[in-house]
Design a protein around this motif. Sequence first.
Motif, short mmCIF file in Angstrom:
data_model
loop_
_atom_site.label_atom_id
_atom_site.label_comp_id
_atom_site.label_asym_id
_atom_site.label_seq_id
_atom_site.Cartn_x
_atom_site.Cartn_y
_atom_site.Cartn_z
N THR A 126 -2.12 2.32 8.42
CA THR A 126 -2.49 2.69 7.05
C THR A 126 -1.35 2.45 6.09
OG1 THR A 126 -4.08 4.34 7.85
CG2 THR A 126 -3.24 4.61 5.61
N VAL A 127 -0.16 2.91 6.46
CA VAL A 127 1.00 2.72 5.58
C VAL A 127 1.32 1.24 5.42
CG1 VAL A 127 3.47 3.16 5.34
CG2 VAL A 127 1.94 5.00 6.08
N ALA A 128 1.26 0.49 6.51
CA ALA A 128 1.54 -0.95 6.43
C ALA A 128 0.53 -1.65 5.52
CB ALA A 128 1.51 -1.56 7.83
N SER A 129 -0.71 -1.23 5.59
CA SER A 129 -1.74 -1.86 4.75
C SER A 129 -1.55 -1.50 3.28
CB SER A 129 -3.13 -1.44 5.23
OG SER A 129 -4.13 -2.19 4.57
N LEU A 130 -1.18 -0.26 3.00
CA LEU A 130 -0.88 0.11 1.62
C LEU A 130 0.22 -0.80 1.05
CD1 LEU A 130 -0.85 4.03 1.79
CD2 LEU A 130 -2.57 2.59 0.67
N ILE A 131 1.28 -0.97 1.82
CA ILE A 131 2.39 -1.80 1.36
C ILE A 131 1.95 -3.25 1.18
CG2 ILE A 131 4.66 -2.70 2.01
CD1 ILE A 131 5.07 0.03 3.50
N ALA A 132 1.15 -3.75 2.11
CA ALA A 132 0.67 -5.14 2.01
C ALA A 132 -0.19 -5.36 0.78
CB ALA A 132 -0.13 -5.50 3.27
N HIS A 133 -0.83 -4.30 0.29
CA HIS A 133 -1.67 -4.41 -0.90
C HIS A 133 -0.93 -4.04 -2.18
CE1 HIS A 133 -4.93 -4.56 2.11
NE2 HIS A 133 -5.58 -5.22 1.17
N GLY A 134 0.38 -3.96 -2.11
CA GLY A 134 1.18 -3.77 -3.31
C GLY A 134 1.37 -2.34 -3.74
N ILE A 135 1.01 -1.38 -2.90
CA ILE A 135 1.20 0.03 -3.26
C ILE A 135 2.64 0.43 -2.97
CG2 ILE A 135 0.50 2.40 -2.74
CD1 ILE A 135 -1.62 0.79 -4.24
N ASP A 136 3.34 0.92 -3.99
CA ASP A 136 4.72 1.34 -3.79
C ASP A 136 4.90 2.84 -3.96
OD1 ASP A 136 4.51 1.69 -6.53
OD2 ASP A 136 5.88 0.06 -7.04
N THR A 137 3.82 3.56 -4.33
CA THR A 137 3.89 5.00 -4.52
C THR A 137 2.59 5.64 -4.04
OG1 THR A 137 5.29 4.72 -6.49
CG2 THR A 137 4.23 6.85 -6.21
N LEU A 138 2.72 6.72 -3.29
CA LEU A 138 1.57 7.50 -2.87
C LEU A 138 1.72 8.90 -3.43
CD1 LEU A 138 -0.98 7.69 -0.95
CD2 LEU A 138 0.59 8.67 0.73
N TYR A 139 0.72 9.36 -4.19
CA TYR A 139 0.70 10.72 -4.73
C TYR A 139 -0.04 11.60 -3.73
CZ TYR A 139 2.02 8.03 -8.80
OH TYR A 139 2.67 7.17 -9.65
N ALA A 140 0.52 12.75 -3.40
CA ALA A 140 -0.02 13.44 -2.23
C ALA A 140 0.32 14.92 -2.22
CB ALA A 140 0.54 12.79 -0.95
N VAL A 141 -0.53 15.66 -1.48
CA VAL A 141 -0.22 17.01 -1.02
C VAL A 141 -0.37 16.99 0.50
CG1 VAL A 141 -0.86 19.44 -1.04
CG2 VAL A 141 -1.00 18.11 -3.16
N PRO A 142 0.70 17.29 1.25
CA PRO A 142 0.61 17.20 2.71
C PRO A 142 -0.17 18.37 3.30
CG PRO A 142 2.76 18.02 2.06
CD PRO A 142 2.03 17.69 0.79
N GLY A 143 -0.51 18.24 4.57
CA GLY A 143 -1.20 19.29 5.29
C GLY A 143 -1.44 18.87 6.73
N VAL A 144 -1.80 19.83 7.57
CA VAL A 144 -1.85 19.60 9.01
C VAL A 144 -2.79 18.48 9.40
CG1 VAL A 144 -3.64 21.34 9.42
CG2 VAL A 144 -2.03 20.76 11.25
#
Length: 552
Positions: free
Chosen positions: A19-37
């Motif tokens: 998932t992270v590799a695909s985000l990067i491959a599609h030009g995403i350089d920032t992820l806005y998020a709230v973490p959780g289990v």
Amino acid sequence: MPHAPSAGAPAATTTAEATVASLIAHGIDTLYAVPGVHNDPLFDALWHAQDRIRTVHTRHEQGAAYMALGAALATGRPQTFAVVPGPGMLNTSAALLTAYSMGAPVLGLIGQIPEAEIGRRCGQLHEIGDQAGILARLVDFSAQVSGPEEASRLMAEAFRAMRSGRPGPAALEIPMDVWTRERAFAASPPLPSDQPAIDEDSLRDAAKRLGEAKNPVIFVGGGAHDATDEVAALSAMLQAPVVSGFRRGRGVLSSRDPLSCPMPVGHALWKEADVVLAVGTRLFFQCRDWGVDDDLAIIHVNADPDEAARHGAPAVALVGDAAPILRALIDRVPAHNRARPSRRAEMEERHARFHEAIAKLEPQISFLKAIRDVLPDDGILVDEVTQVGFAARLAFPVYRPRTFLTPGYQDNLGWGFATALGVKDAVGSRPVISINGDGGFMYTANELATAMRHKIPLVAVVFADGAFGNVRRIQERQYGNRLIACDLANPDFVKFAESFGAAGERARTADELRGALERGLARTDGPTIVEVPVGPMPSPWQWIFLPKVRGV
């Protein structure tokens, strides 16, 4: 023990890593998020990729989704957020709904309970009945991921969907036990967007109608922001005024151009027009309120093939991206175009009459002038559902596309501050000002903590009248002054800002606001909140809900 991959074979990868590799491959350089289990493995994968993708964590899920929305609106590029399922997903629903209504490419990565438990209603943490069904009603594309190869493939499909046709949001659900599934596979590359071929017969028909029109007018909405040069060229060729919608079309043609018109000026032009070219707009107010008749031919240019006929069949419908369609019209109109004298003097007179009339909206107009004075042409103003915001949609000069951002037809109170944080985070050094009422600001005021943690130097103005001002005025005027649920208890907004470590200022006049904004925009290390105490303001609605002028 798994076999080591042979030379040249893909290594085993987890769903989180894919998932992270695909985000990067599609030009995403920032992820806005709230973490959780439910998403812990995703955040571990993000930790390992910190040199390629930032994680901006917010204090509430709605803040993460609104920040992604703001970044998408300001840049025109896809942006992403990640939250846990159930209450976390529901907390993002207003932002997803707004992204859908505004055609904003926002991707939500939504956690899920264990795959085998979905739909069983066993009482799993954050379980919700038919989460997939809820998401499907908020986005253009949604799917559930079952493994790393699916993550890669569905991510590519989601990004293609967000860019194809009318842009819009997408969502992928990832069950918590799927994140750690590991397989070797070949990653799916980014996919080209799908764009329909331009219908040549419709192009010829539209070009002939525009060229022969006596009083052509162009109406633009959010779908025209990437066709500014084409709109300007066609407007000059036809000497056709360009009318921005109430919310989305401001800045498509610079307010410095005499042919650029706010909606109230467009109301009179609608009555006189024989051909209207509608680019990336629903024409909602015009067709519903202003009226249509047989003497008006409407040419729709829209990426959504269903949009043109929502208010009756148009004379011509051109489906696809606005820029190539308008370029094709620019090539074809000259063969039919009549001689057209300049309309500069006429349009300047129309503008002067409008500005003389709307000058009655005080103190809103003076506050907006102060904002415009300090905000450079490429600076961005993020509107809110507030009295100064309504006036801004009518009278704030806008010089470039994507520099005046409103919440579209959802017009959802409280969207502004968190969305503006995403805007500022995405555009870097470009100045951004957020205007808020005290009611709307408190929806996401907790995200001051996010602004401080991530050093986002947004300048936010809070016009504080101690009430839901619009609600109160309606109750006063239409319900015999029977006031209920409209008055507010507010903090001292200066002290509130300072309690987070942000800069806080108070401005009581337009001149004081100008100075506070200048100081706030000069800051680079964190946000500034400017409280502007105000009383009841005059109503703008007479310039918004305009009467029928055709088909009477």
